[in-house]
Design an enzyme around this catalytic site. Structure first.
Site, PDB file in Angstrom:
ATOM      1  N   LYS A 112       0.821  -1.207   0.000  1.00  0.00           N
ATOM      2  CA  LYS A 112       0.000   0.000   0.000  1.00  0.00           C
ATOM      3  C   LYS A 112       0.866   1.273   0.000  1.00  0.00           C
ATOM      4  O   LYS A 112       0.434   2.315  -0.469  1.00  0.00           O
ATOM      5  CB  LYS A 112      -0.923   0.026   1.224  1.00  0.00           C
ATOM      6  CG  LYS A 112      -1.798  -1.203   1.406  1.00  0.00           C
ATOM      7  CD  LYS A 112      -3.052  -1.125   0.587  1.00  0.00           C
ATOM      8  CE  LYS A 112      -4.111  -2.170   0.924  1.00  0.00           C
ATOM      9  NZ  LYS A 112      -3.709  -3.558   0.965  1.00  0.00           N
TER      10      LYS A 112
HETATM   11  C1  LIG Z   1      -4.289  -4.680   0.541  1.00  0.00           C
HETATM   12  C2  LIG Z   1      -3.476  -5.902   0.461  1.00  0.00           C
HETATM   13  C3  LIG Z   1      -3.751  -6.898  -0.490  1.00  0.00           C
HETATM   14  C4  LIG Z   1      -4.940  -6.829  -1.427  1.00  0.00           C
HETATM   15  O1  LIG Z   1      -4.832  -5.812  -2.398  1.00  0.00           O
HETATM   16  P1  LIG Z   1      -6.133  -5.291  -3.153  1.00  0.00           P
HETATM   17  O2  LIG Z   1      -5.671  -4.156  -3.977  1.00  0.00           O
HETATM   18  O3  LIG Z   1      -7.116  -4.882  -2.101  1.00  0.00           O
HETATM   19  O4  LIG Z   1      -6.655  -6.435  -3.974  1.00  0.00           O
HETATM   20  C5  LIG Z   1      -2.904  -7.990  -0.545  1.00  0.00           C
HETATM   21  N1  LIG Z   1      -1.866  -8.127   0.313  1.00  0.00           N
HETATM   22  C6  LIG Z   1      -1.582  -7.199   1.229  1.00  0.00           C
HETATM   23  C7  LIG Z   1      -0.440  -7.417   2.160  1.00  0.00           C
HETATM   24  C8  LIG Z   1      -2.363  -6.050   1.340  1.00  0.00           C
HETATM   25  O5  LIG Z   1      -2.070  -5.123   2.256  1.00  0.00           O
END
Ligand SMILES: *Cc1c(COP(=O)(O)O)cnc(C)c1O
Length: 463
Positions: A112
């Site tokens: 993120k």
């Molecule tokens: C948010 C997240 C995901 C999922 O990503 P999306 O864009 O919501 O599909 C997968 N792995 C981790 C560690 C995350 O923080």
């Protein structure tokens, strides 16, 4: 570049308004009026270019003339200077034809950060230009909150309220949110699930009085700028592995479908991608949608990959809109129906269009654990439970053409207990994150009740 709503009932807006607005006022999601193209020679030229320069090129295609090129380049440089690795998103080889793209070298150790570090700078820049202050309300299944707090803390034009589900995120995840002492940040532990938190955020956004009083904004993956920022590493990794001469496939640990959809965006911009696998944990709404065409919400099951414990994948609406040939009436009908009934059937032609690129795979908790162990034994790489979902999926899709990149979405030290239980090895936090355990935490606890939380947000924003 203008942005339109997938539901067709909101006026088209520019990049700044699409970013600062988050969700469109008709309940739809913003998408660009047309997909910008990056010519094949330009894509070839990305090879060996610093990551922030590629990011500036890709994002400029979406920002158009609303942000000066120099200012954007500077924001990209600053955003990725917070990363702990010179390559920003390094590739690690697993087998002769499978690679990990490590997206977790940012300050909160999860992918993120890649989008959020840039988004915070975009917000400050765009709000400063308009002389405006906003309050960001975000629901987090664990990682968005930490990334948002890290990115937005101390920024002048933005306050952040992060809601997380009590007891459903790891201690390290929680500490990334709760140990900052900047007073533009508030964290709230909600007695409920992530889906409860997300529903409360939706209700807050649906309240015009609150929305206006605190100038509410959202940074969940419905925000198009996050998608644009995530498209960048599809370009850098594919080019490193031979694109545009050769097409690359991706396995993407998925929850809200923002990350995997960013791959679709890169593809529409001209990057040759063979296949994108949306890999889920047992919360498999997306995997089922791609395999049998039924997009149906289930009960949320807590798992050891908690950032993916989601049963309603917001960004799926964007892909649906494309798959029904950008018909906003059909998209609005489908997702209003989904909102009420919790299920829709993807029309056969639209499903076929999705399956030209996408496949869905779901992975059990047992498979997640076994994959962490076998990956360590066979390659020496210690991976986190979310990344393990992607690696397990790689082995479960029969006709996946090489090379394949698995997006590694979190550092294993973010989930030390589960990683240690599965592999016998306790992952160490990278330098700089180690003081986390010693810092004091600061957060409030509230019931899963929209009115209490709306009152809290208002009081915090007006303080
Ligand atoms: C948010 C997240 C995901 C999922 O990503 P999306 O864009 O919501 O599909 C997968 N792995 C981790 C560690 C995350 O923080």
């Amino acid at each position: 570049m203008r942005y339109i709503s997938t539901r067709g009932q909101a006026p088209a807006v520019g990049f700044a308004d699409a970013v600062l607005g988050g969700l469109a006022p008709d309940g739809g999601l913003y998408v660009p009026e047309a997909w910008p193209q990056i010519p094949v020679e330009r894509i070839r030229g990305f090879l060996g270019e610093p990551y922030p320069d590629v990011a500036a090129t890709v994002i400029a295609a979406f920002a158009g003339d609303e942000i000066e090129r120099d200012a954007l380049a500077e924001m990209c440089r600053e955003a990725y200077a917070t990363f702990n690795h010179a390559a920003v998103v390094p590739l690690v080889q697993l087998t002769s034809d499978a690679f990990l793209a490590e997206l977790f070298h940012g300050p909160s150790l999860a992918f993120k950060d890649v989008a959020m570090q840039l988004l915070a700078r975009l917000y400050d820049h765009l709000l400063g230009a308009q002389g405006r202050t906003q309050t960001i309300l975000c629901a987090t299944s664990g990682d968005t909150g930490g990334a948002a707090v890290e990115a937005f803390r101390g920024r002048r034009n933005v306050k952040v309220v992060a809601l997380f589900p009590e007891g459903r995120i790891s201690e390290v995840q929680r500490r990334f949110m709760t140990t900052t002492d900047d007073d533009n940040i508030a964290c709230v532990s909600v007695d409920g699930t992530f889906d409860d938190c997300q529903a409360i955020v939706k209700q807050a956004f649906a309240d015009p009085v609150l929305r206006q009083a605190v100038d509410l904004s959202g940074v969940n993956s419905i925000n198009f700028a996050r998608i644009a920022a995530q498209a960048v590493y599809y370009f850098t990794t594919a080019v490193a592995l031979g694109a545009p001469e050769r097409a690359v496939s991706f396995c993407v640990p998925s929850g809200n479908f923002g990350d995997a959809f960013a791959g679709y965006v890169a593809h529409r911009m001209g990057l040759p991608i063979k296949r994108i696998v949306a890999a889920t944990n047992p919360n498999d709404i997306l995997a089922r949608a791609f395999e049998d065409g039924r997009y149906a919400r289930g009960e949320v099951t807590p798992t050891i990959a908690p950032a993916m414990d989601i049963q309603s994948a917001s960004n799926f609406e964007r892909l649906y809109f494309e798959a029904v040939r950008r018909d906003p009436v059909e998209t609005a009908r489908a997702f209003q129906h989904f909102g009420q009934a919790g299920a829709i059937d993807v029309p056969p032609q639209a499903l076929a269009a999705m399956r030209e690129l996408f496949r869905g795979v779901s992975v059990s908790e047992d498979e997640i654990r076994r994959t962490m162990l076998s990956t360590l034994n066979e390659t020496g790489e210690l991976i986190d439970p979310h990344t393990a979902v992607g690696v397990a999926a790689l082995r479960k899709v029969p006709d996946l053409e090489a090379p394949v990149v698995v997006l590694s979405t979190a550092h294993p030290a973010k989930f030390p207990q589960d990683v240690a239980e599965a592999t016998g090895v306790t992952p160490a936090l990278p330098r700089g994150s180690v003081s986390l355990a010693k810092r004091a935490e600061r957060y409030d606890r509230l019931p899963a009740d929209a009115d209490s939380i709306k009152a809290y947000v208002r009081a915090f924003a007006e303080r």
